[in-house]
Write an enzyme that holds these catalytic residues in place. Sequence first.
Site, PDB file in Angstrom:
ATOM      1  N   LYS A  93      14.906   5.256  68.054  1.00 10.98           N
ATOM      2  CA  LYS A  93      16.212   5.483  67.419  1.00 10.98           C
ATOM      3  C   LYS A  93      16.789   4.191  66.837  1.00 10.98           C
ATOM      4  O   LYS A  93      17.528   4.216  65.864  1.00 10.98           O
ATOM      5  CB  LYS A  93      17.162   6.081  68.448  1.00 10.98           C
ATOM      6  CG  LYS A  93      18.487   6.570  67.895  1.00 10.98           C
ATOM      7  CD  LYS A  93      19.250   7.299  68.990  1.00 10.98           C
ATOM      8  CE  LYS A  93      20.615   7.761  68.526  1.00 10.98           C
ATOM      9  NZ  LYS A  93      21.289   8.524  69.603  1.00 10.98           N
ATOM     10  N   ASP A 144      31.121   5.553  75.905  1.00 17.03           N
ATOM     11  CA  ASP A 144      29.711   5.904  76.143  1.00 17.03           C
ATOM     12  C   ASP A 144      28.926   4.665  76.561  1.00 17.03           C
ATOM     13  O   ASP A 144      28.639   3.797  75.737  1.00 17.03           O
ATOM     14  CB  ASP A 144      29.141   6.524  74.852  1.00 17.03           C
ATOM     15  CG  ASP A 144      27.669   6.952  74.997  1.00 17.03           C
ATOM     16  OD1 ASP A 144      27.010   6.563  75.984  1.00 17.03           O
ATOM     17  OD2 ASP A 144      27.181   7.673  74.107  1.00 17.03           O
ATOM     18  N   ASP A 192      20.693  16.467  71.714  1.00 16.39           N
ATOM     19  CA  ASP A 192      21.099  15.067  71.836  1.00 16.39           C
ATOM     20  C   ASP A 192      19.817  14.249  71.732  1.00 16.39           C
ATOM     21  O   ASP A 192      19.015  14.227  72.663  1.00 16.39           O
ATOM     22  CB  ASP A 192      21.798  14.855  73.194  1.00 16.39           C
ATOM     23  CG  ASP A 192      22.043  13.381  73.512  1.00 16.39           C
ATOM     24  OD1 ASP A 192      21.815  12.515  72.642  1.00 16.39           O
ATOM     25  OD2 ASP A 192      22.473  13.102  74.658  1.00 16.39           O
ATOM     26  N   GLU A 228      28.051  11.888  68.050  1.00 19.87           N
ATOM     27  CA  GLU A 228      27.965  12.019  69.516  1.00 19.87           C
ATOM     28  C   GLU A 228      29.353  12.108  70.174  1.00 19.87           C
ATOM     29  O   GLU A 228      29.568  12.978  71.023  1.00 19.87           O
ATOM     30  CB  GLU A 228      27.152  10.858  70.100  1.00 19.87           C
ATOM     31  CG  GLU A 228      25.664  11.015  69.793  1.00 19.87           C
ATOM     32  CD  GLU A 228      24.844   9.728  69.967  1.00 19.87           C
ATOM     33  OE1 GLU A 228      25.369   8.755  70.536  1.00 19.87           O
ATOM     34  OE2 GLU A 228      23.682   9.715  69.527  1.00 19.87           O
TER      35      GLU A 228
HETATM   36  P1  ADP Z   1      21.099   6.052  77.018  1.00 15.25           P
HETATM   37  O1  ADP Z   1      22.452   6.364  76.465  1.00 15.25           O
HETATM   38  O2  ADP Z   1      20.708   4.616  76.819  1.00 15.25           O
HETATM   39  O3  ADP Z   1      20.071   7.026  76.581  1.00 15.25           O
HETATM   40  P2  ADP Z   1      21.788   7.152  79.653  1.00 15.25           P
HETATM   41  O4  ADP Z   1      23.102   7.681  79.246  1.00 15.25           O
HETATM   42  O5  ADP Z   1      20.738   8.109  80.076  1.00 15.25           O
HETATM   43  O6  ADP Z   1      21.180   6.118  78.617  1.00 15.25           O
HETATM   44  O7  ADP Z   1      22.077   6.120  80.863  1.00 15.25           O
HETATM   45  C1  ADP Z   1      21.060   5.446  81.509  1.00 15.25           C
HETATM   46  C2  ADP Z   1      21.655   4.360  82.374  1.00 15.25           C
HETATM   47  O8  ADP Z   1      22.535   4.936  83.344  1.00 15.25           O
HETATM   48  C3  ADP Z   1      20.612   3.566  83.142  1.00 15.25           C
HETATM   49  O9  ADP Z   1      20.917   2.184  83.078  1.00 15.25           O
HETATM   50  C4  ADP Z   1      20.781   4.067  84.578  1.00 15.25           C
HETATM   51  O10 ADP Z   1      20.429   3.085  85.542  1.00 15.25           O
HETATM   52  C5  ADP Z   1      22.256   4.334  84.612  1.00 15.25           C
HETATM   53  N1  ADP Z   1      22.654   5.273  85.672  1.00 15.25           N
HETATM   54  C6  ADP Z   1      22.259   6.563  85.841  1.00 15.25           C
HETATM   55  N2  ADP Z   1      22.825   7.098  86.943  1.00 15.25           N
HETATM   56  C7  ADP Z   1      23.599   6.121  87.491  1.00 15.25           C
HETATM   57  C8  ADP Z   1      24.444   6.041  88.654  1.00 15.25           C
HETATM   58  N3  ADP Z   1      24.600   7.089  89.488  1.00 15.25           N
HETATM   59  N4  ADP Z   1      25.085   4.869  88.898  1.00 15.25           N
HETATM   60  C9  ADP Z   1      24.932   3.820  88.077  1.00 15.25           C
HETATM   61  N5  ADP Z   1      24.163   3.822  86.976  1.00 15.25           N
HETATM   62  C10 ADP Z   1      23.500   4.960  86.680  1.00 15.25           C
HETATM   63 MG    MG Z   2      23.321   8.077  75.423  1.00 18.41          MG
END
Ligand code: ADP
Ligand code: MG
Length: 630
Positions: free
Chosen positions: A77, A200, A15, A177
């Site tokens: 990206k 997502d 990913d 994805e």
């Molecule tokens: P991306 O798809 O942008 O790479 P991610 O899927 O890793 O990002 O998500 C990151 C986001 O998820 C961040 O904004 C983070 O603060 C939020 N996040 C992660 N864990 C939690 C949680 N337990 N509760 C709320 N928000 C969360």
């Molecule tokens: Mg993501």
Amino acid sequence: MTKPPVPSDPIVGIDLGTTNSLVAFHDERGPRILAPSDAEAIVPSVVRYDDDGSVVVGADARARAVEFPASTVSSAKRLMGRSLDDAASDLAYLSYEVVAGEHNTARVRLPDGRIVSPQEVSAEILRALQQRASASLGVEVQKAVVTVPAYFDDAQRQATRDAGRLAGLDVVRIVNEPTAAALAYGLGTSQESRTVAIYDLGGGTFDVSILRITPAEREGETSFFQVLATAGDTRLGGDDIDQQLVRVFLTEIRESLGVAEDVTDLDAFPASTRRALVSFAEAIKIRLSTEESAQIRIDLGEGRTYERTVARAELNAMMTPWVDRTIEACKRAMREAERTSGERPAVDAVVMVGGSTRIPLVRDRTGAFFGVEPYTALDPDRVVAMGAAVQAGILSGSATGSLLLDVIPLSLGIETQGGAVAKLITANSTVPARATEMFSTSVDGQTSIKLAVYQGEREMAEDCRLLGEFHLAGLPPMPAGIPQLEVEFLVDASGVLNVNAHEKRSGKRAQLQVVPNHGLTRSEVEAIERDSLTHAREDMTRHRIVDLIVNSKLDLKWIGERFDRFADKLDAAYRDELSSKIETLRGFVQNADTDWKSVDANEFANAKQGLDEASVRLQEVSITESLKGD
Ligand code: ADP
Ligand code: MG
């Protein structure tokens, strides 16, 4: 348990995310993330180019991004396969300089004048993932399945392949994805055609896809995934909530310092202040996904502090317009899916992807919009990588050995008082399967009930496989046996188990979702079945004795109380008979509690029945006496 062997030329699943990247591998036990430790599963998609020519990738690069804004490349990206004009709207958000390369393509210019392409940046991330994969599998990894957003065009997909080539990785397949997320949940193994929504919500982007999955026509072929629609917003994510919280905090801090106007422009503050506040805000937001309230405390210097409690309800109110925008996108996607498929599709499953889908409000609203309980059993950060690994497993043939679901291979149940397992769904039931059973408490005044979900054929929890635990909390204190706890098990067509617990008197609910077959091979399932046959007789006796202990204790308590209260109303012969029967049963309970093998189950059952029969007279007396009103 032995580890399945690793093939000499393994294909991993990657990913390659905007914010975070992960690598996973699929063997006959199912998909798993490859990392030095579970805490390091995620590699931040951040690359720093130092003046001495060295390159730092991942967590270290992210941690020091504020110190080196111009030489730290994040969100590459967003530039992949795009022209400078396409990327124009993104530039304001990037800390580094973006210039036009050949054919007006977007390139990064580093402070020392070097020019790097987004493909080269991504290649650094892929190389880091390849290294950790090779290290954890113990063989050189050269092939990968890499995921991209469903909306990526040909140029963006080609750029992703090129990044792989630069890293020395053969990208054997590019997978969408949302398709990967669906594969991780086994949504490709159903016998019937299905429509699923993949929601997502990450840190900076949101997208929703509607997929139609058509099963393979012939054995051995894979299902067909068609993207009916995608919608989303490339500037919508958890970061927005962090920013909004920061604005609230800053406004209040300035108020307390005597500066009255609202804060709208965060850029007016020094970077270090902003960064500190953003990380406070994110921590609060994350805590509020599981807690009802969270506190922030900042030392303002000169003996002053800023203290603030944020309730979940307050955060929910802040987030509502933001969640509304994702739901609007879901509506658009459904309208588009209706156009492409010629009918309004009924969504059979909703898969949650991205860290921000851990927010309860997000789950609730999404579930309500689509009218189904969203899939949350797999970690939303990992589900895309796990699905990429499933695709890799299909390509290399290892996924055919995994458990495809027509029937539930092992029984599913819940631990009861005393450690036995009440099986709600038995092995070989066909999917989908549903079962409910009523339970109660055996201790007075219990305000929280622990529910432990087990898989296996043995009678005792300690001999089964624990799938997960959860608590039904916040119950008003009630006497033992009064709470009415309804537990429902629902295994859907993809093998995802939803456990719902509902205490009917208080209306309290709790739920757990798991994928029971992850982490089990077919041969392990067979071994568990054989094992249960060997132990069947002994297990049944033990289960019976454990239940006798629990029920006898309840009897002894109830009968004992009435006996003490009404002893003087009973004739002497009956009193002696009852008292001796109570003692006999108490003896069985005590011995069985110490060592269940020391008692004979039939004798124990007879003693219980003997007391039950003898206590009828006591019951009559107690009713008569209580009617007399003293
Ligand atoms: P991306 O798809 O942008 O790479 P991610 O899927 O890793 O990002 O998500 C990151 C986001 O998820 C961040 O904004 C983070 O603060 C939020 N996040 C992660 N864990 C939690 C949680 N337990 N509760 C709320 N928000 C969360
Ligand atoms: Mg993501």
